[in-house]
Enzyme design. Structure first.
Site, PDB file in Angstrom:
ATOM      1  N   LYS A 114      58.380  -2.059  27.936  1.00 59.14           N
ATOM      2  CA  LYS A 114      58.985  -2.729  26.664  1.00 59.14           C
ATOM      3  C   LYS A 114      57.882  -3.184  25.660  1.00 59.14           C
ATOM      4  O   LYS A 114      58.361  -3.094  24.494  1.00 59.14           O
ATOM      5  CB  LYS A 114      59.637  -3.868  27.016  1.00 59.14           C
ATOM      6  CG  LYS A 114      60.475  -4.803  26.034  1.00 59.14           C
ATOM      7  CD  LYS A 114      61.494  -3.842  25.545  1.00 59.14           C
ATOM      8  CE  LYS A 114      61.956  -4.489  24.205  1.00 59.14           C
ATOM      9  NZ  LYS A 114      62.890  -3.659  23.498  1.00 59.14           N
ATOM     10  N   GLU A 119      64.816   7.138  13.731  1.00 59.76           N
ATOM     11  CA  GLU A 119      65.268   6.283  14.785  1.00 59.76           C
ATOM     12  C   GLU A 119      66.135   6.852  15.548  1.00 59.76           C
ATOM     13  O   GLU A 119      66.476   6.501  16.964  1.00 59.76           O
ATOM     14  CB  GLU A 119      65.682   4.921  14.041  1.00 59.76           C
ATOM     15  CG  GLU A 119      66.156   3.738  14.911  1.00 59.76           C
ATOM     16  CD  GLU A 119      65.039   3.505  16.189  1.00 59.76           C
ATOM     17  OE1 GLU A 119      64.009   3.756  15.921  1.00 59.76           O
ATOM     18  OE2 GLU A 119      65.471   2.893  16.897  1.00 59.76           O
ATOM     19  N   GLU A 157      64.312   8.690  24.097  1.00 61.47           N
ATOM     20  CA  GLU A 157      64.227   7.544  25.118  1.00 61.47           C
ATOM     21  C   GLU A 157      65.010   7.425  26.273  1.00 61.47           C
ATOM     22  O   GLU A 157      64.566   7.164  27.376  1.00 61.47           O
ATOM     23  CB  GLU A 157      64.167   6.069  24.137  1.00 61.47           C
ATOM     24  CG  GLU A 157      62.994   5.819  23.393  1.00 61.47           C
ATOM     25  CD  GLU A 157      62.894   4.355  22.998  1.00 61.47           C
ATOM     26  OE1 GLU A 157      63.785   4.154  21.901  1.00 61.47           O
ATOM     27  OE2 GLU A 157      62.104   3.781  23.461  1.00 61.47           O
ATOM     28  N   HIS A 199      62.128  24.464   5.070  1.00 64.51           N
ATOM     29  CA  HIS A 199      60.638  24.643   5.219  1.00 64.51           C
ATOM     30  C   HIS A 199      60.157  24.973   6.653  1.00 64.51           C
ATOM     31  O   HIS A 199      58.982  24.740   7.055  1.00 64.51           O
ATOM     32  CB  HIS A 199      59.915  23.467   4.669  1.00 64.51           C
ATOM     33  CG  HIS A 199      60.226  23.121   3.076  1.00 64.51           C
ATOM     34  ND1 HIS A 199      59.574  23.939   2.073  1.00 64.51           N
ATOM     35  CD2 HIS A 199      61.238  22.191   2.677  1.00 64.51           C
ATOM     36  CE1 HIS A 199      60.341  23.516   0.922  1.00 64.51           C
ATOM     37  NE2 HIS A 199      61.280  22.488   1.226  1.00 64.51           N
ATOM     38  N   TRP A 204      63.870 -20.479  22.434  1.00 68.04           N
ATOM     39  CA  TRP A 204      63.250 -19.382  21.928  1.00 68.04           C
ATOM     40  C   TRP A 204      62.701 -19.754  20.381  1.00 68.04           C
ATOM     41  O   TRP A 204      63.841 -19.925  19.654  1.00 68.04           O
ATOM     42  CB  TRP A 204      64.054 -18.040  21.929  1.00 68.04           C
ATOM     43  CG  TRP A 204      63.702 -16.847  21.308  1.00 68.04           C
ATOM     44  CD1 TRP A 204      63.722 -16.497  19.916  1.00 68.04           C
ATOM     45  CD2 TRP A 204      63.130 -15.845  22.045  1.00 68.04           C
ATOM     46  NE1 TRP A 204      62.995 -15.496  19.604  1.00 68.04           N
ATOM     47  CE2 TRP A 204      62.650 -14.884  21.104  1.00 68.04           C
ATOM     48  CE3 TRP A 204      63.042 -15.426  23.249  1.00 68.04           C
ATOM     49  CZ2 TRP A 204      62.188 -13.701  21.326  1.00 68.04           C
ATOM     50  CZ3 TRP A 204      62.249 -14.145  23.580  1.00 68.04           C
ATOM     51  CH2 TRP A 204      61.832 -13.438  22.402  1.00 68.04           C
ATOM     52  N   CYS A 243      68.149 -19.400  22.540  1.00 72.07           N
ATOM     53  CA  CYS A 243      67.946 -20.656  23.460  1.00 72.07           C
ATOM     54  C   CYS A 243      69.159 -20.849  24.599  1.00 72.07           C
ATOM     55  O   CYS A 243      70.151 -20.073  24.499  1.00 72.07           O
ATOM     56  CB  CYS A 243      67.972 -21.717  22.618  1.00 72.07           C
ATOM     57  SG  CYS A 243      66.956 -21.909  21.318  1.00 72.07           S
ATOM     58  N   LYS A 298      65.931   7.174  19.640  1.00 68.91           N
ATOM     59  CA  LYS A 298      66.828   6.459  20.534  1.00 68.91           C
ATOM     60  C   LYS A 298      67.383   7.464  21.622  1.00 68.91           C
ATOM     61  O   LYS A 298      67.382   7.220  22.910  1.00 68.91           O
ATOM     62  CB  LYS A 298      68.117   5.673  19.936  1.00 68.91           C
ATOM     63  CG  LYS A 298      67.772   4.405  19.095  1.00 68.91           C
ATOM     64  CD  LYS A 298      67.696   3.255  19.837  1.00 68.91           C
ATOM     65  CE  LYS A 298      66.376   2.966  20.323  1.00 68.91           C
ATOM     66  NZ  LYS A 298      65.364   2.864  19.441  1.00 68.91           N
ATOM     67  N   ARG A 356      67.622 -14.699  28.959  1.00 61.60           N
ATOM     68  CA  ARG A 356      67.780 -14.858  27.343  1.00 61.60           C
ATOM     69  C   ARG A 356      66.512 -14.860  26.592  1.00 61.60           C
ATOM     70  O   ARG A 356      66.264 -14.905  25.581  1.00 61.60           O
ATOM     71  CB  ARG A 356      68.530 -16.011  27.258  1.00 61.60           C
ATOM     72  CG  ARG A 356      70.030 -15.850  27.658  1.00 61.60           C
ATOM     73  CD  ARG A 356      70.688 -17.281  27.700  1.00 61.60           C
ATOM     74  NE  ARG A 356      71.010 -17.674  26.249  1.00 61.60           N
ATOM     75  CZ  ARG A 356      72.241 -17.657  25.750  1.00 61.60           C
ATOM     76  NH1 ARG A 356      73.398 -16.891  26.419  1.00 61.60           N
ATOM     77  NH2 ARG A 356      72.685 -17.906  24.463  1.00 61.60           N
ATOM     78  N   ASN A 372      71.110 -25.105  20.518  1.00 63.66           N
ATOM     79  CA  ASN A 372      71.075 -23.749  20.349  1.00 63.66           C
ATOM     80  C   ASN A 372      71.675 -23.404  19.043  1.00 63.66           C
ATOM     81  O   ASN A 372      72.779 -23.741  18.421  1.00 63.66           O
ATOM     82  CB  ASN A 372      71.797 -22.913  21.416  1.00 63.66           C
ATOM     83  CG  ASN A 372      71.420 -21.419  21.362  1.00 63.66           C
ATOM     84  OD1 ASN A 372      70.617 -20.939  20.691  1.00 63.66           O
ATOM     85  ND2 ASN A 372      72.377 -20.735  22.146  1.00 63.66           N
ATOM     86  N   GLY A 373      70.848 -22.538  18.077  1.00 60.41           N
ATOM     87  CA  GLY A 373      71.562 -22.026  16.895  1.00 60.41           C
ATOM     88  C   GLY A 373      70.464 -22.576  16.061  1.00 60.41           C
ATOM     89  O   GLY A 373      69.383 -22.747  16.073  1.00 60.41           O
TER      90      GLY A 373
HETATM   91  C1  AGP Z   1      61.615   1.550  20.554  1.00 59.66           C
HETATM   92  O1  AGP Z   1      62.951   1.579  21.317  1.00 59.66           O
HETATM   93  C2  AGP Z   1      60.583   1.486  21.595  1.00 59.66           C
HETATM   94  N1  AGP Z   1      60.738   0.307  22.394  1.00 59.66           N
HETATM   95  C3  AGP Z   1      59.130   1.448  20.947  1.00 59.66           C
HETATM   96  O2  AGP Z   1      59.154   2.571  20.031  1.00 59.66           O
HETATM   97  C4  AGP Z   1      58.767   0.417  20.398  1.00 59.66           C
HETATM   98  O3  AGP Z   1      59.342   0.002  19.023  1.00 59.66           O
HETATM   99  C5  AGP Z   1      57.121   0.419  20.047  1.00 59.66           C
HETATM  100  O4  AGP Z   1      56.445   0.585  21.167  1.00 59.66           O
HETATM  101  C6  AGP Z   1      56.542  -0.833  19.284  1.00 59.66           C
HETATM  102  O5  AGP Z   1      56.809  -1.798  19.908  1.00 59.66           O
HETATM  103  P1  AGP Z   1      56.817  -3.276  19.243  1.00 59.66           P
HETATM  104  O6  AGP Z   1      57.625  -3.265  18.216  1.00 59.66           O
HETATM  105  O7  AGP Z   1      56.831  -4.351  20.156  1.00 59.66           O
HETATM  106  O8  AGP Z   1      55.358  -3.343  18.540  1.00 59.66           O
END
Ligand code: AGP
Length: 602
Positions: free
Chosen positions: A597, A478, A485, A501, A75, A2, A482, A27, A99-100
C-alpha cells in the site's frame, strides 16, 4: 473516517468502548479517546497513535454499574493528530465525540470567542460542545439546548454528547455521516458502523440525515425537523468482515462506492460565497511564484498529470509534472519562483519524500497534497492540503485518486483567483461544477451490472490500450494501472493521438482498446483515432455519452457540460472494469500480488 461508539447500561464500560473502537480500526485513525459518566461524574482519557496507547492510559480505570460511555477514533482533517485535538472534546459539564466536518465552525467559533470561550483545540468539533453549553444558558432544559445546537450546524456530523446536567441520558445527532443505535432490554449501543454492535445487539436503527434526539436506557426520543418520529429497527447482520466492508465484496469496491460521500468531505468548508477558501494556504505562498512543478508516483502521478492541464488552462501558470523516481536523479534545474507540489496518499513514499527533500534543499516553497496527516511528507512540506479520503484499505488506489484530483482542481481555481487569471463567470462555472462532483460520483448500479457482464470478454487477449486526450490521457494511464495492478493483464495508457506513431502496429482483434471519448473535450479528434484502430480490427470498448457505431462494446455516460464531470464518471467506470475483470480471474482484489500500500523503499 473517524469512528464513534457509545453505551448506556450496567456492563463495564471502558472495556466495551475500547473493544468497540477496536472494531473500527479498519477505518484508520491517528488518535482515540473515551469518556465515562457514572453517578453524575465524567472521567475522560485521550491518546495519540494506536488504541494500545489509550488502553495503557486507562489500565487502572474501571467503570462497573449503571452509566454512560462514549468513545472515538479520529482521522485528522481539521488540526493535527495531537492529544488536544483528539476526541472527546469537552466544555464545563459536557463531553462530545463527532464524525464529519462542521462547515460553519469558524463563524460559531468567532461568536463564542467573543463571548469569552477559550478553545483548546484546532478542531471544528470543539465548537459544538461549547455551543451546546452556551445554549444551555437560555434553554429550559438540556434537550432544548441540544436541539438549538444541532439546528445551527451546517455540514456533516454524527454526534454523541453526554453532560452532567442530564446524567442519565445521551444526546445524539446525525447528518451525512453514519450513526447507528442498537438496543437490548436494559442497555443501548451506538456505532458509526455495524461492526462494533455485532455480538451485542440483534437489531439496530440506522439514523437518517437530520435526525437527532435524547436517549436513556429505557426510551429513545427521536426527532426530525423538531417533530418526534419513530425509530425503525431492523436485523443487524452478524458477519464482522462483511460489516467492515459495509456489505461490499472488497474494500476496493466499498471505496469506489464511497467516493461520492468522501468527495463531499474533501470540498467541505473549502468553498464559500463562490470562492475557494483554503485555510491551510498562507496568503503569501504564491508571492513570487511563476511556475509549478508537481512530483509523485503511480496513481498520484496520474493525478498530478491531470492537474497539469488544469493549472495551465485555468490558473495560467506553467506546470511541469515529473515522476519522483526520475526527478531524484536527473539533476533537475530548480528555480525559487517554482512552487514544488508533491502528491501522496500515504505521505510515506520514499521517492516522493526524497524529491521533496531535494526541492526544500534548493530553497523552493513546497506544498503537499496528502491523505495522512502527520506523515513524513506532511511533516516536511511547508504546507499541506489534506485530501480527507479517510483510510484507503484497497492497495489499488481509487478514492485517494478521486480526492487528489478534486483537491488539485480546487487549488487550480484558488490560484486562478489569486492570480486573477479567470473572470468571475469562469470561476463560478468551475465552482458550480466542482460542487456537483460528489453527485456525479454516485455509482449507477445499471452501469456496474453491465460492466460485470462485459468483463467476461476481456480475460485473455494480448493486452490492452487505454486511450484518451487532454485530461483523459492521465485518466487512461490510471485505468491501465488499475487493470494491471489487480488483474495482472498487460495494459498501457496512451495519448489517443499517439497510436499512429508506433503502437498501432500492435493492433489486431486480440488487442483490446478502452477508448475514453468525452463529448466536451476533442471529441472529433479522438473519434478519428478510434476509427483508425477499428479499421485495423482492434476490439474496442468505447466509453462516451454518444453511441459509437464502430464500438465492439459501448458504455454510455451522461451528457455533461463540463469535462471534469465526464472525467469523474469515466474514472468510476475504469475502476469498476478493473475490479470486475480481476474478480473473474479470481485475484485478491484488495491485496494484489507483489504490491504494497505504501512503497517506503526505493
Ligand atoms: C496505485 O493504485 C498504487 N497503489 C500506487 O501506484 C500508488 O499510487 C503509488 O505507490 C504512490 O503512493 P502514494 O500516493 O502513497 O505516494
Amino acid at each position: 473516517m473517524c469512528g464513534i461508539v457509545g453505551y448506556i447500561g450496567k456492563k463495564e464500560k471502558k472495556k466495551l468502548i475500547l473493544e468497540g473502537l477496536g472494531e473500527l480500526e479498519y477505518r484508520g485513525y491517528d488518535s482515540a479517546g473515551i469518556a465515562v459518566m457514572k453517578d453524575g461524574k465524567i472521567d475522560a482519557f485521550k491518546a495519540t497513535g494506536k488504541l494500545s496507547n489509550l488502553k495503557e492510559k486507562t489500565k487502572n480505570f474501571t467503570s462497573n454499574g449503571e452509566g454512560i460511555a462514549i468513545g472515538h477514533t479520529r482521522w485528522a482533517t481539521h488540526g493535527k493528530p495531537t492529544e488536544i485535538n483528539a476526541h472527546p472534546h469537552f466544555g464545563k459539564h459536557s463531553y462530545i465525540v463527532h464524525n464529519g466536518i462542521i462547515e460553519n465552525y469558524r463563524e460559531i467559533k468567532e461568536m463564542l470567542t467573543k463571548k469569552g470561550v477559550v478553545f483548546l483545540s484546532q478542531t471544528d468539533t470543539e465548537v459544538v460542545v461549547y455551543l451546546f453549553e452556551h445554549n444551555l444558558e437560555n434553554s429550559k432544559n438540556a434537550f432544548e439546548a441540544f436541539e438549538k445546537t444541532v439546528i445551527s450546524l451546517k455540514g456533516a456530523y454524527a454526534i454523541l454528547l453526554i453532560t452532567t446536567i442530564e446524567p442519565n441520558s445521551i444526546f445524539f445527532a446525525k447528518n451525512a455521516a453514519p450513526l447507528i443505535i442498537g438496543k437490548n432490554s436494559d442497555e443501548v449501543f451506538f456505532g458509526s458502523s455495524d461492526a462494533p454492535l455485532i455480538g451485542h445487539v440483534k437489531e439496530v436503527c440506522y439514523l437518517e440525515d437530520g435526525q437527532y434526539g435524547i436517549l436513556d436506557k429505557n426510551e429513545i426520543k427521536l426527532y426530525l425537523n423538531a417533530k418526534k418520529v419513530l425509530p425503525i429497527f431492523k436485523d443487524l447482520p452478524q458477519d464482522r468482515s462483511f460489516a467492515q466492508k459495509e456489505g461490499f465484496r472488497f474494500f476496493m469496491e466499498k471505496e469506489i462506492y464511497e467516493q461520492s460521500s468522501v468527495l463531499g468531505e474533501t470540498l467541505m468548508g473549502r468553498i464559500k460565497d463562490n470562492e475557494i477558501s483554503l485555510e491551510e494556504i498562507d496568503e503569501h505562498l504564491l508571492d513570487g511564484i511563476n511556475a509549478v512543478k508537481i512530483c509523485a508516483c503511480g496513481t498520484s502521478y496520474h493525478a498530478g498529470l491531470t492537474a497539469g492541464y488544469l493549472f495551465e488552462r485555468f490558473a495560467k501558470i506553467r506546470t511541469d509534472v515529473v515522476i519522483a523516481s526520475e526527478f531524484r536523479y536527473k539533476d533537475p534545474l530548480l528555480t525559487k519562483d517554482t512552487l514544488f507540489i508533491v502528491i501522496s496518499q500515504s505521505g510515506e513514499t520514499a521517492d516522493t519524500l526524497e524529491a521533496l527533500k531535494i526541492a526544500k534543499n534548493a530553497g523552493l516553497k513546497t506544498l503537499a497534497i496528502c491523505n495522512v496527516d502527520n506523515s513524513s511528507i506532511v511533516r516536511l512540506a511547508d504546507t499541506t492540503i489534506l485530501t480527507r479520503a479517510g483510510i484507503e484499505k484497497g492497495v489499488a488506489s481509487t478514492k485517494a485518486f478521486a480526492t487528489q484530483v478534486a483537491t488539485l482542481w480546487l487549488l487550480s481555481i484558488f490560484i486562478a483567483q489569486k492570480r486573477k487569471t479567470a473572470d468571475k463567470k469562469s470561476l463560478k462555472l468551475e465552482i458550480d461544477t466542482l460542487l456537483k462532483i460528489p453527485t456525479s460520483l454516485h455509482v449507477d448500479n445499471a452501469v456496474h451490472e453491465k460492466i460485470k457482464r462485459l468483463s467476461k470478454r476481456y480475460l485473455h487477449g494480448h493486452g490492452f490500450f487505454f486511450i484518451g486526450r487532454d485530461i483523459f490521457y492521465p485518466l487512461a494511464l490510471e485505468g491501465a494501472l488499475k487493470l494491471k495492478e489487480i488483474s495482472y493483464l498487460h495494459a498501457e495508457g496512451y495519448p489517443a493521438g499517439e497510436m499512429k506513431h508506433g503502437p498501432i502496429a500492435l493492433v489486431d482483434s486480440k488487442l483490446f482498446t478502452v477508448a475514453l471519448l468525452p463529448k466536451t473535450m476533442l471529441y472529433d479528434k479522438t473519434k478519428s483515432n478510434i476509427e483508425e484502430l477499428s479499421a485495423r480490427d482492434a476490439t474496442i470498448l468505447v466509453i462516451s455519452p454518444e453511441q459509437f457505431e464502430l464500438a465492439d462494446d459501448f458504455i454510455k455516460t451522461k451528457n455533461s457540460s463540463h469535462a471534469m464531470n465526464e472525467f469523474f464518471e469515466m474514472m468510476i467506470i475504469l475502476q469498476l472494469l478493473a475490479l470486475e475483470i480481476a474478480v473473474r480471474l479470481g485475484n485478491d482484489v484488495d491485496m494484489p500480488r507483489n504490491l504494497a500500500k505504501s512503497v517506503t523503499v526505493e
